[in-house]
Every structure is written in structure tokens, then in C-alpha cells.
Design a protein around this motif. Structure first.
Motif, short mmCIF file in Angstrom:
data_model
loop_
_atom_site.label_atom_id
_atom_site.label_comp_id
_atom_site.label_asym_id
_atom_site.label_seq_id
_atom_site.Cartn_x
_atom_site.Cartn_y
_atom_site.Cartn_z
N UNK B 5 -26.83 -9.13 28.37
CA UNK B 5 -26.25 -9.03 29.54
C UNK B 5 -26.98 -10.13 30.41
N UNK B 7 -27.11 -11.17 34.32
CA UNK B 7 -26.83 -11.04 35.54
C UNK B 7 -27.11 -12.12 36.60
N UNK B 19 -16.69 -19.23 39.41
CA UNK B 19 -15.61 -18.77 38.51
C UNK B 19 -14.72 -19.96 37.92
N UNK B 39 -17.60 -11.68 28.12
CA UNK B 39 -16.58 -11.40 29.16
C UNK B 39 -17.43 -11.77 30.38
N UNK B 40 -16.90 -11.85 31.51
CA UNK B 40 -17.40 -12.07 32.67
C UNK B 40 -17.22 -10.96 33.62
N UNK B 41 -18.10 -10.10 34.50
CA UNK B 41 -17.51 -9.32 35.10
C UNK B 41 -18.23 -9.28 36.67
N UNK B 42 -17.38 -8.81 37.59
CA UNK B 42 -17.91 -8.82 39.03
C UNK B 42 -18.32 -7.72 39.79
N UNK B 43 -19.43 -7.49 40.39
CA UNK B 43 -19.81 -6.12 40.87
C UNK B 43 -18.91 -5.77 41.92
N UNK B 44 -18.41 -4.66 42.04
CA UNK B 44 -17.39 -4.33 42.94
C UNK B 44 -18.16 -3.95 44.33
N UNK B 45 -19.32 -3.83 44.36
CA UNK B 45 -20.18 -3.36 45.76
C UNK B 45 -20.50 -4.82 46.17
N UNK B 49 -22.61 -10.96 42.80
CA UNK B 49 -23.17 -10.53 41.53
C UNK B 49 -22.07 -10.74 40.35
N UNK B 50 -22.33 -11.43 39.43
CA UNK B 50 -21.48 -11.79 38.39
C UNK B 50 -22.16 -11.41 37.04
N UNK B 51 -21.91 -10.82 36.12
CA UNK B 51 -22.63 -10.45 35.03
C UNK B 51 -21.88 -10.82 33.49
N UNK B 53 -21.20 -10.03 29.78
CA UNK B 53 -21.49 -9.12 28.68
C UNK B 53 -20.97 -9.77 27.46
N UNK B 87 -30.80 -12.71 35.20
CA UNK B 87 -31.70 -11.59 34.52
C UNK B 87 -30.93 -11.24 33.30
#
Lengths: 94, 94
Positions: B5, B7, B19, B39-45, B49-51, B53, B87
Motif C-alpha cells: 500500500x 498512501x 489522476x 489499483x488506485x483508490x480515493x478515500x471517501x472522507x 488521500x489516494x492509496x 493497492x 506512506x
């Protein structure tokens, strides 16, 4: 679909105890409706870092999880073995 | 199999630029030998913050990735859009 990560930083020497207690939580969570996957990983560079990787069909299924008996019973026991609160992130795929 | 991961905590307003730049890195990385998923994910809150995986067959395949042209070209550009270093955690499944 949501991905949740919960990074747990454990008190030195508590890793094995954590792994035993968490077994029931993992087993029961995987049987929940809406739980796509629920796995625990250990950092290869720091054995005191254990992170949950969870995939949930919806926010509702995740919210229901947090209100289950097994979560409410076990999460506090796991927290006692941690240095600080888990670092939790909820993600959407881009 | 390893999970990585990474972050990334972005500078306010830099998410869309990040992006766009990351697209090539994701495309080329997925074609690498030993890359199981990337894959790349975005924190919904917190949209800053893009992490990443990432699942890698071996530590070697991960090390090779870090030495590819596309990683060496693009990672510094992504870093410029971040508040701090990513991170990064490397995990083994328990």
C-alpha cells in the motif's frame, strides 16, 4: 464496492495474542452479508503493524458489520493490544 | 505474494492532476511481469488521500518495478503533488 483498511500498530510482544483473538472476528465477519473479503496482513518490515483489508458491497453492509455482536465483543479486546487507535480509511476505486 | 500500500496525501487541489499523470503508470505497471494487481483508490472522507493497492508475485517483481523507466519517470512527478512522502507498507497475508 468499498475497500476499508484498518492499520493496527500493536504494543511490542502482543502480536501473537492479537492473532489468536482476531481469528473469531475474521471467521464470523466473512460470513456476513455484503462482506466480499476480509483479510489480515502483517508488515514485512515491522511485525507490530497488522492491517485489515476489507471489501464491502455497500456502506450499509459495512455499517451493519460495525454493529454486529462479534465486532462489538472483539474489537475492544484488540484495541487493548494496540498502541493507538487503528488508522481507518474507507476507499472508492478510481 | 506481497501486498503493497502506498498512501499519498495530496496538496489541496492537485487530485485531478494526479489522476491524469498516474494513468500511464497504472497502465504500464499492470503489464509488468509479476504484477498481480495495481489499483488506485480515493478515500471517501478525504479526497486528498489516494492509496495504491498493489499485489506482487514476489519481492523481486516489486524491486524490478521500482527500477522501471515508467516508475522512475512518473513517481517524482506524482511526489511533487503530494504534501509528504507516500506512506508505504509491504505486507504478507496472515
Amino acid at each position: 464496492m468499498f475497500i476499508v483498511t484498518a492499520k493496527c500498530i500493536l504494543i511490542e510482544g502482543k502480536t501473537e495474542e492479537f492473532k489468536v483473538i482476531v481469528e473469531t472476528l475474521i471467521k464470523e465477519t466473512r460470513e456476513e452479508n455484503g462482506c466480499i473479503s476480509y483479510n489480515l496482513y502483517q508488515d514485512i518490515n515491522n511485525q507490530n503493524i497488522l492491517t485489515f483489508f476489507e471489501e464491502w458491497e455497500s456502506k450499509n453492509s459495512l455499517d451493519r458489520h460495525m454493529n454486529t455482536k462479534h465486532f462489538k465483543d472483539i474489537a475492544p479486546k484488540l484495541r487493548e493490544l494496540q498502541k493507538e487507535d487503528s488508522i481507518v480509511n474507507i476507499y472508492n476505486k478510481i
